[in-house]
Each structure stands twice: as structure tokens, then as C-alpha cells.
Design a protein around this motif. Structure first.
Motif: not given
Length: 335
Positions: A182-199
Motif C-alpha cells: 500500500q506504499g510508504a507510511r509512518t507510525v509513531a514509535v510509541t504506537e508501533f509496539h502493541r500491548l498483548p491484550g488478547d493477541h
């Protein structure tokens, strides 16, 4: 030894196409994490798509004073880069605190961000692990979990993210640049890694075929100082029990800007927003710093064997912020 195919990609589109066209494929950078997991039987890729020849090995100055660090730039080169050392000392310090010199000479910036947890249950295929095999349970929760999370974990996973570099990047408000179909995009480092939750098997928000192409650092605040500190079981080559990265700028003795991130406490670098809100606009006295850090860590839920991490992280954060505040008041940019 399990057989696998090998593709050396010459361009981004070729790499993405090769990865998407071969189920079970994995991208290969320096290999310092992936190859270990292959030896342990945790990873069994059908194809390795080698990214080392892609043109992602430069550190470039951006208009306005920021930096773009290519995904295949080695950790040692980032830590030693003159602009990183001068403008973002917290990043250089974090990289030098991680791994060994030999590993830093091989490990890549992109690989550092997407490395997997070092949880013993995850690395031992004889133990249940929801991150490795969803639905099997968490072998660490009632087992060995001294090094595990006290913040943001779930009933399905208590692992921590091992990166030192990512903690510094979180404090610096860096972005991750990605490339996929889908091309290039940027994500904040603070949002890049997920908390575990259910997955918990989903470490990041990266799409299946996407490649980390760069880390983007914003222009530095000329009045800010930064610092990284790490507590570990031995002096070198050990993952953090707790770590702290902070950036602080004062104006007339009052906090104009503060960013604080913890490592070793959660499934991702933990940005201490409660502490930041309490300190912004206040004088960084020892009491004010202590109360702000206590407010942040009040949400911690330590497990049977890792309650020591909460006072450890508290003392580290107070020490780092106090050092930066004293340096700012004394007119020095870096402590």
C-alpha cells in the motif's frame, strides 16, 4: 537443520513481493535475533528474504534538523554517529547499553525494533506460550517471571520488550517508516509496539509484508538535555530489569518539555504520560519528581517475583530526571 529458501532482494518492491509470495517467509537483516530463534525451533521460516543489500544503510540529515536513520544501519554506527551523539545522546547511550560490541556491529536498526521477547517460556518450545503458539497458555505466569512485565500485560502474556534503543526512541518522539504493497507510511514509535491484550502473538502494528525502512527523529530542542540509564543483573550484555530514557527542557526553572519512557516493564516501551503531565509547567524539585513518578507507577501490577521492579524503576527515573534538572539549572546541555 530445516531447509529454507533464500532470496537476496535488490529493491523494496522485490523484497515485499518475495515475502508475500512465499507463505512462512521472514525478512532477514543482521539475523542476531532471527537466527537464534531458528536454532531454538521457535522460528521455522520457509524463505529468508535478505534485506542487507537494500539502500537503507545511511544516516541522513532532514530539512529542519531531524535525522533519518535507515533500517539497515548497524547499531554501532548509529551510536557513534556525530549527529546522534551531539543531538540525541540518549539514543547513543541506549545503544551502547544494549548487547555486546560484536552484536552491535551486526544488528540493524530495523531488526532492533522488531526483535522478539527473551521470555524463557517463549524461547522454550516445550513450554506453553500464547505469543509463540496462541491458545496454549502462558508458561511464565505461574513459572519463572522475575524479569517480566509489571505494566500493561494481560492474562495471556506477561512478556517484556527487550530493546534499549526503542525506549530512547519513544522518549524522543521518533517515527517508524514502513513500506508495503500500500506504499510508504509512518507510525509513531510509541504506537508501533502493541500491548498483548488478547493477541500477544502480534508484537507490532506492522502489516504482514511491510518492511521497516527507517527511523525518523524530529529536530532537537536546543534547550533540551537527554539521558538513558539501565539496571541489569550484570554490568554488560544483559537485558534491562528496568531502564529509563528522558528528555528535559527548562525555562526560568520550570519544565517546558519533558518526555519519559521506561524499558523492561512492559510489552513495549512505556511512555510515562501521567508523570509528564504532572511535571510540565512545574519546578522539577525532588518532591515534584518523586510524586510524578509515583503517579505513573501507581498503575503497576507486579507479579509474585517481580515487585522489586517498581521501586527500581522509580529510583532510576527520579535519578535521571534529577540529573537532567540539575544540569539544566547549571547551564549544561548534557549531564
Amino acid at each position: 537443520m530445516k531447509p529454507f529458501a533464500y532470496v537476496r532482494a535488490a529493491g523494496l518492491h522485490e523484497a515485499v513481493t518475495a515475502h508475500a509470495g512465499r507463505p512462512g517467509s521472514r525478512y532477514l537483516g543482521g539475523g542476531t535475533n532471527l537466527v537464534d530463534l531458528m536454532k531454538l525451533g521457535v522460528e521455522s521460516p520457509t524463505t529468508l528474504v535478505d534485506l542487507s543489500r537494500l539502500p537503507l544503510d545511511e544516516v541522513e540529515e532532514l530539512p529542519g534538523g531531524g535525522l533519518r536513520i535507515g533500517a539497515t544501519v548497524r547499531g554501532s554506527d548509529v551510536a557513534a554517529h556525530p549527529l546522534v551523539r551531539a543531538r540525541y545522546p540518549v539514543l547513543s547511550q541506549a545503544l551502547l547499553a544494549g548487547a555486546s560490541g560484536q552484536l552491535r556491529n551486526v544488528a540493524t536498526t530495523g531488526g532492533n525494533l522488531v526483535q522478539r521477547t527473551r521470555c524463557p517460556a517463549f524461547q522454550d518450545v516445550s513450554k506453553p506460550c500464547n505469543k509463540r503458539a496462541p491458545g496454549t497458555g502462558c508458561g511464565a505466569r505461574d513459572g519463572v517471571h522475575r524479569d517480566h512485565a509489571v505494566l500493561g500485560y494481560s492474562a495471556h502474556c506477561i512478556a517484556t520488550h527487550p530493546s534499549d534503543m526503542a525506549v530512547a526512541l519513544a522518549a524522543l518522539d521518533a517515527d517508524v517508516e514502513l513500506y508495503g504493497f500500500q506504499g510508504a507510511r509512518t507510525v509513531a514509535v510509541t504506537e508501533f509496539h502493541r500491548l498483548p491484550g488478547d493477541h500477544p502473538e502480534r508484537d507490532t502494528v506492522i502489516r504482514p509484508e511491510e518492511i521497516v525502512t527507517a527511523v525518523l527523529l524530529p529536530p532537537v530542542d536546543p534547550g533540551a538535555a537527554s539521558l538513558y540509564r539501565k539496571a541489569r543483573d550484570r554490568a554488560s550484555y544483559a537485558f534491562a530489569l528496568a531502564s529509563v530514557a528522558a528528555v528535559l527542557a527548562l525555562e526560568d526553572g520550570v519544565v517546558r518539555h519533558v518526555s519519559l519512557a521506561f524499558g523492561g516493564l512492559a510489552h513495549r516501551p512505556w511512555r510515562a504520560t501521567r508523570a509528564e503531565e504532572r511535571l510540565t509547567g512545574a519546578r522539577p524539585t525532588p518532591d515534584a519528581v518523586r510524586q510524578a513518578v509515583e503517579a505513573e507507577l501507581s498503575r503497576a501490577r507486579p507479579l509474585r517475583d517481580n515487585a522489586f521492579k517498581v521501586p527500581l524503576a522509580h529510583n532510576l527515573a527520579c535519578d535521571v530526571l534529577g540529573t537532567l534538572a540539575r544540569g539544566a539549572e547549571g547551564g549544561t546541555r548534557t549531564p
